[in-house]
Design an enzyme around this catalytic site. Structure first.
Site, mmCIF file in Angstrom:
data_model
loop_
_atom_site.group_PDB
_atom_site.id
_atom_site.type_symbol
_atom_site.label_atom_id
_atom_site.label_comp_id
_atom_site.label_asym_id
_atom_site.label_seq_id
_atom_site.Cartn_x
_atom_site.Cartn_y
_atom_site.Cartn_z
ATOM 1 N N ARG A 1 9.960 -1.981 1.651
ATOM 2 C CA ARG A 1 11.278 -1.957 1.033
ATOM 3 C C ARG A 1 12.602 -2.135 1.789
ATOM 4 O O ARG A 1 13.443 -2.184 1.724
ATOM 5 C CB ARG A 1 11.677 -0.736 -0.218
ATOM 6 C CG ARG A 1 10.480 -1.020 -0.952
ATOM 7 C CD ARG A 1 10.739 0.390 -1.846
ATOM 8 N NE ARG A 1 11.384 1.180 -2.691
ATOM 9 C CZ ARG A 1 11.119 2.223 -2.763
ATOM 10 N NH1 ARG A 1 10.427 3.060 -3.102
ATOM 11 N NH2 ARG A 1 12.374 2.817 -3.060
ATOM 12 N N ASP B 1 4.656 3.882 -3.520
ATOM 13 C CA ASP B 1 5.442 4.990 -3.942
ATOM 14 C C ASP B 1 5.540 4.886 -5.318
ATOM 15 O O ASP B 1 5.027 3.782 -6.330
ATOM 16 C CB ASP B 1 6.873 4.657 -3.338
ATOM 17 C CG ASP B 1 6.740 5.240 -1.619
ATOM 18 O OD1 ASP B 1 5.905 6.017 -1.747
ATOM 19 O OD2 ASP B 1 7.678 4.121 -1.141
ATOM 20 N N ARG C 1 -1.018 3.072 0.200
ATOM 21 C CA ARG C 1 -0.567 3.893 -0.470
ATOM 22 C C ARG C 1 0.493 3.865 -0.637
ATOM 23 O O ARG C 1 2.104 2.924 -0.750
ATOM 24 C CB ARG C 1 0.244 5.270 0.049
ATOM 25 C CG ARG C 1 -0.785 6.035 0.402
ATOM 26 C CD ARG C 1 -0.327 7.592 1.558
ATOM 27 N NE ARG C 1 -1.283 8.595 2.053
ATOM 28 C CZ ARG C 1 -1.410 9.097 2.968
ATOM 29 N NH1 ARG C 1 0.048 9.272 3.471
ATOM 30 N NH2 ARG C 1 -1.916 10.205 3.440
#
Lengths: 271, 271
Positions: free
Chosen positions: B216, B58, B56
């Site tokens: 991140r 973002d 997945r």
């Protein structure tokens, strides 16, 4: 009323992602590099301010080495001018720096030589270099392309690779230019996986000046040689014929970058 | 009426420029990677077709190594499926290839490890790497960043660097993961002039799985160390504390790329 602000001359170094600009040269009603700079300068000076650019780039062509000269009423430092222009121009235009220069400096007419680079991605479509490269899916013979590129080196008549009506004998424009470098090499890139097929080819070309579409026409002719569609000796024949209609289609704009413009007083000594 | 077309399972390798996608996962009314693939697959199969993605990503995160699995009624070859998907998906999504796989293959659950890369441009704003890098204008200590990155290697509890509510003890989600690689290096790049200051830093991180925002958050913490805002030993303390609220802000999405997802039967032997 205070002291009137003097008009001073600045050299501004800039770059842009050409994808969303209709070229460098101001045109009414469309988004151009000159237009963006002049709008910003006008807001800073409070009066219309003309900006001259070293190289004219077509719609979609990029730059990391464009140079502008502007005469502007400005009381603060060159660094502050660079920051103010950066703040007032769109995000796809980058101001690398500014410095005050002699008032005789003109970005276009003072230039000694210009360098363009052209990027070809040889392989299947890449993801993150999209809009920066010409994707050529057939294998290219780099040695043949370099051998054919030698034809363009030296003081030559480039009518055969000049676009926009320049490449016809009766146009009256002097199509002689001096090319000092015309070379392909393979360069590394960080954005595509190396375990997949594909390689990034970079063409560097340096000259005292360029005719319209000259780099894209030269790249189009060299890729035809690299594919095997034309023999190595063909570029020499093409130049000698001085007829644009015998050439190949120009390479697309998106792979072309105005890389550098050199002046006599460059602090890094140029070359 | 002819023979009914059988449902077959395919692995599709793909990439995307994440700039204009609202992430990978299908959501009503917005442009997503899964949505683009499922729309294309539905047009090809003539019936709703679900696509599973390995990782997945973002909104704004890129991929050059995303993997999809799909069960689809398809009578032609895997190569033709890849070409058809490429033709029916937007230009900022690239289909690298497709092959038929065992029906038990699932892009997400069959994955053995995943690798992300994160790109930091240390220097003044670049032109042609815009949207691919996090621009950090302060000098970074690469050796300190690598020393601090060692804390993340091994089987650890990553609650302190998990986003979206995962990093609190009462969320009930297992936050243990095994990281096998976490390393910074300087890489070459073709799109910015080397006579200007600036360098491209690449962070590679590989794990059996990643928590939301994990990469991140890790990059945000390591850049804080690189800037000198945090000592090298701080990442170890951060992890041990298991509290997301003590961490640094996550690095921006635009520098992150899903690089590779590995499976047991990879033809290139993985690693």
């Amino acid at each position: 009323m205070g002291q009137p602000i003097a008009v001073r001359t600045f050299r501004v170094d800039l770059g842009y992602d050409g994808s969303a600009f209709f070229g460098s040269q101001r045109q009414p009603g469309v988004r151009t590099v000159q237009g963006a700079l002049e709008s910003a300068a006008e807001r800073l000076a409070g009066e219309p301010t003309r900006v001259a650019l070293a190289g004219r780039t077509d719609r979609g062509v990029h730059a990391v080495g464009q140079v502008a000269s502007l005469r502007i009423r400005w009381a603060r430092s060159a660094d502050e001018l660079a920051r103010a222009l950066m703040a007032l121009t769109p995000d796809d235009l980058v101001v690398y720096g500014a410095r005050e220069v002699d008032e005789r400096f003109h970005a276009r007419f003072s230039a000694r030589w210009r360098e363009y680079r052209y990027f070809v991605w040889e392989g299947p479509v890449p993801t993150l270099m999209r809009g920066r490269v010409w994707v050529v899916r057939t294998p290219l013979n780099l040695a043949a392309m370099n051998a054919a590129a030698d034809a363009f080196i030296g003081r030559r008549d480039f009518a055969a690779v000049a676009g926009a009506g320049v490449g016809v004998p009766w146009s009256g424009i002097d199509t002689t230019r001096t090319v000092s470098l015309a070379r392909w090499r393979i360069v590394d890139q960080p954005f595509e996986r190396h375990d997949r097929s594909g390689r990034l080819l970079e063409f560097r070309i340096r000259a005292d000046g360029f005719l319209p579409h000259m780099v894209r026409n030269i790249v189009g002719s060299l890729v035809a040689v690299g594919r095997g569609d034309r023999p190595i000796g063909w570029t020499e024949e093409l130049l000698a014929g001085r007829d644009r209609r015998r050439g190949e289609a120009p390479a697309p704009a998106q792979g072309l970058v105005l890389w550098r413009v050199a002046y006599d007083d460059d602090p890094d000594g140029a070359e």
